[in-house]
Design an enzyme around this catalytic site. Sequence first.
Site, PDB file in Angstrom:
ATOM      1  N   SER A 175      -5.624   6.808  -1.854  1.00 18.40           N
ATOM      2  CA  SER A 175      -4.539   5.851  -2.051  1.00 18.40           C
ATOM      3  C   SER A 175      -4.621   5.223  -3.438  1.00 18.40           C
ATOM      4  O   SER A 175      -4.654   5.937  -4.435  1.00 18.40           O
ATOM      5  CB  SER A 175      -4.569   4.813  -0.930  1.00 18.40           C
ATOM      6  OG  SER A 175      -3.379   4.073  -0.890  1.00 18.40           O
ATOM      7  N   ASP A 230      -0.354   8.826   2.996  1.00 21.25           N
ATOM      8  CA  ASP A 230      -1.520   8.074   2.537  1.00 21.25           C
ATOM      9  C   ASP A 230      -2.823   8.621   3.125  1.00 21.25           C
ATOM     10  O   ASP A 230      -2.974   8.762   4.337  1.00 21.25           O
ATOM     11  CB  ASP A 230      -1.354   6.611   2.943  1.00 21.25           C
ATOM     12  CG  ASP A 230      -2.290   5.688   2.181  1.00 21.25           C
ATOM     13  OD1 ASP A 230      -3.475   6.026   2.049  1.00 21.25           O
ATOM     14  OD2 ASP A 230      -1.821   4.635   1.708  1.00 21.25           O
TER      15      ASP A 230
END
Length: 727
Positions: A52, A198
Amino acid sequence: MAQQPSAAAAAPHRLRIGLVLSGGGARGMAHVGVLKVLEKLHVPIDAIAGTSMGAVVGGLYASGLSPEQIEATLRSINWQEAFRDRPPREDLTLRRKQEDENFLVKFPIGIKGGRPALPMGLIEGQSLMEVLRRLTLPVARTTSFDDLPTPFRAVATDLETGQEVVIGSGDLTSAMRASLSAPGVFAPVERGGRMLIDGGISDNVPVDVARAMGVDLVIVVDVGFPLQPRNRLNSVTAISNQMLAILMRRKSQQELAHLKPHDILITPPLGDTSSFDFGNVNRLLGVGAAAAWKMRDRLAALAVDPQQYAVYQEGRQAPRLPPPRIDFVKVQTGSEGNSQSIEKLFKDMVGKRLDPDAVGRRITTLYGEGGLDTLDYRVVRHDDEYGLLVDARGNSIGPNYVRFGLSLQDDFEGDSSYDAAMRYVMSDITRTGGEWVTDAKIGQTELLSTEVFLPFSQFSGWFVMPHISDQSSNLPFLQGQSERAQYRVHTFDYGLDLGKQFGNWGEIRTGIYREEGHSRLTIGDPNDPRLVFPPFQIFGNRTYFVRLAYDTLDDVNFPHFGEQADLQWSAVRNVVGGAPNSNQVAFDFLAAHTWGERNTVALSLSGGDTLNRVTDLRMEFPLGGFLDLSGLRQYSLYGPHFGIGRLLFYRQIGRGGPGYLDVPVYLGASLEAGNVWQNMSDARFDNLHKDASLFLGLDTFLGPVYLGSGFDDHGNQAFYLFLGRTF
C-alpha cells in the site's frame, strides 16, 4: 544492452539488509522519516518489500529517489484534489468548466443501459498515477524489479481469489498503484489479467516477501492502524474501519511473530492518526524519524563507513537513465476506441526524445475532456526500439452521465428560495466528440432545455451548437428594501451558436436566437403607480451576440489563483409590438491570488450598459445580495446601467483532507462598491453604495455553503444562509 549492476549489491563482508514498509494510508508518510534516519546513519538497504503506501514510498526509494526528494513530492501533491480524482479545474476543457458553474454536485452518476452506474471506486487514481509516472521515468526501461537501483517487491491482493500477489516485474508505476488500491476508495487495477486491490488485505507487513529476496535480516516499519477501544466504536465508519483493521492485523501478527533476534522492528507512535490525514506531512515524518532514532544503537550496528556509503549511493544512481527516444506509439488493448485521439495527440513525438512535460500536456488535453477514467502511458521496448504504450480507459460510469445542482437561500426575514437542477449528457455522439446535453430545473426557476455541441474536428476548437429552451422564473421588484411586486417571466427561445475554443482557457462565440414570451405580475397591485413595468407584457426578440470568454481559475467556488473574464455584446431586435431595438454590453472579471497557502485575495469587477432605453424588466441589470452589495436585499436595485467592484479576502481555517466529508472551511470578508443608474451620465463615485460583508464558507460535496452578514453605508444590514454560487 548490458545490464547495469544493482546498486544495492552487498559487499561480501556485511549482512544483506531488507526493508519492510507496511501499509497504513497517510500514516505511511512516516516511512520517509525512517528512510531519512537510515541515510543519516549510513545504513544501506539491499532489498525493499512494501504494501500500500509502503509500496509507494518503497518503490520511489527503490527507483533511486532520495528521502528528501520523496518528501518534496509528498508536500507538492494537492491531496484534496488527488483524492477527488478529477483533473485540476485549470486543466479541464472550457465546456467542463462552464458545466461547473451551475451543476454544483461534484460526483456525476453514469447511465448504462438506462440504469444508474456507479464507479468501482470513489477514486480512479489518475492524478496520483501521473505523479508516480513522472517520478519513475528514469527507470521506465527496467522491467525486472531486481534491476532497479534497489531490488523491490510490491504486494497486492487478487480481488477475485483474495490471494496475495507479489509483483516483482513489469511496470513499476502500476505496481505501486495496484498495491495502494484500498477497496471502495481506489478503483482496482487490472494487471496481468488480474484485478488487483490493496495488498494490506492479504499481507500488510510483508516480512516473508523480503526474506525471499535473499536478505540476512529485516528492518520492519509497521504503521498499521491500531485497534480502537470500545468507547470509540460509535459510528458505522468506526466499526467498518475496526473490522478491516482486525482482518489485516491477523496476518501482520503472524509475520511479526516470526521476527528473529537480529531483526529490527520500528513502530512509530502514530496513535489514532487517520489513514486519510495526508495534509499533516510534518508531523508524520517527524514521528517516523523519532521512532527510528530511538533504535539508532541497533541501526548504527548495520552502518558502513562514509566511503562505502558513498559508493552505495553512487551505485543507486547508475540504473537511472535519461528518457529514451520514442520510435513508435501504440494503443493498449482495450483502448482502441480512443486510438484516433491518441494518434493525433502523440504522433509528432515519434523520433524525438521523450519529454515528460510534453506528454503531460497532451494527457491533460485529452483527459480534461472528462470522458475517461484514466489516461496513462508507459515506456515499452520492441527489439531495439522504445516507444509509448498508451492506455485510455473510458468512463466506467459512462459515456453518458447525469449531474445535479442545488441552490438554497434564506435571508432570515422570511424570504427563502430554492432551485434544483439536473443535466443529462450523452457523450461521443459523433466521431469528433459531440455532446447532446439536456437540462431541467425546478423551483424559483423552471427550465427545460437542450443543446447539441458539434465540434468540426476533435482538437480544432471550432464548433456549432443548436439549442432550444423553455424557461419560467420569478423577478422581484423592490423599492428601497421592501418588495413591491413580483413578476413571472416565461420565455421560449431557440437559436444557433458558432464558435472557436482556444485550448482549455478561452472561447469566442457568436450566434443568433429567437426569443418570445411574456411577463405577468403575480404579486402586487397592478394599479400601483410606483410600478415601472406594466403588469402584463408580451415580447418577441431576435438577438445577435458576440461573446469572449477566458477562464484559468483553479476553483469556481473559492478560487486561489487564476483569472476569469467574460465580455458580451448583444443586439436585441424586437419583432413583436412597437418596442425599440436595443444594444447591450456587459462584462465580468475575477482574479485571485493566494499566499502562504491559506490566504487569498480576489478582485472582481462587473458592469453593463444598455445603449437604448427600453421598458422591459428583462433588459435591466439587477444588484443587491451577497457580494452584490451585501447590505441590500437581493435584486433590490434595477437599472439599464450598472457597475460594481468587489475586493475579497478569505483564509482557509479548516484543512480539508481527502474525501467528500472532510471539507475546506474559509473565513472571509469583502468590500464592495457599486450602483445602477437610469442614465450613464449619472454614474459617479459619490453615489456609489459602499458595502461590506463577513462570511463563513464551506466547500462541500454538494456545493459551496455560506453563512454571512452584509452591511451598507446607508445603515442597511442583511443576513444570508445559502448553498450555491456567489461570484
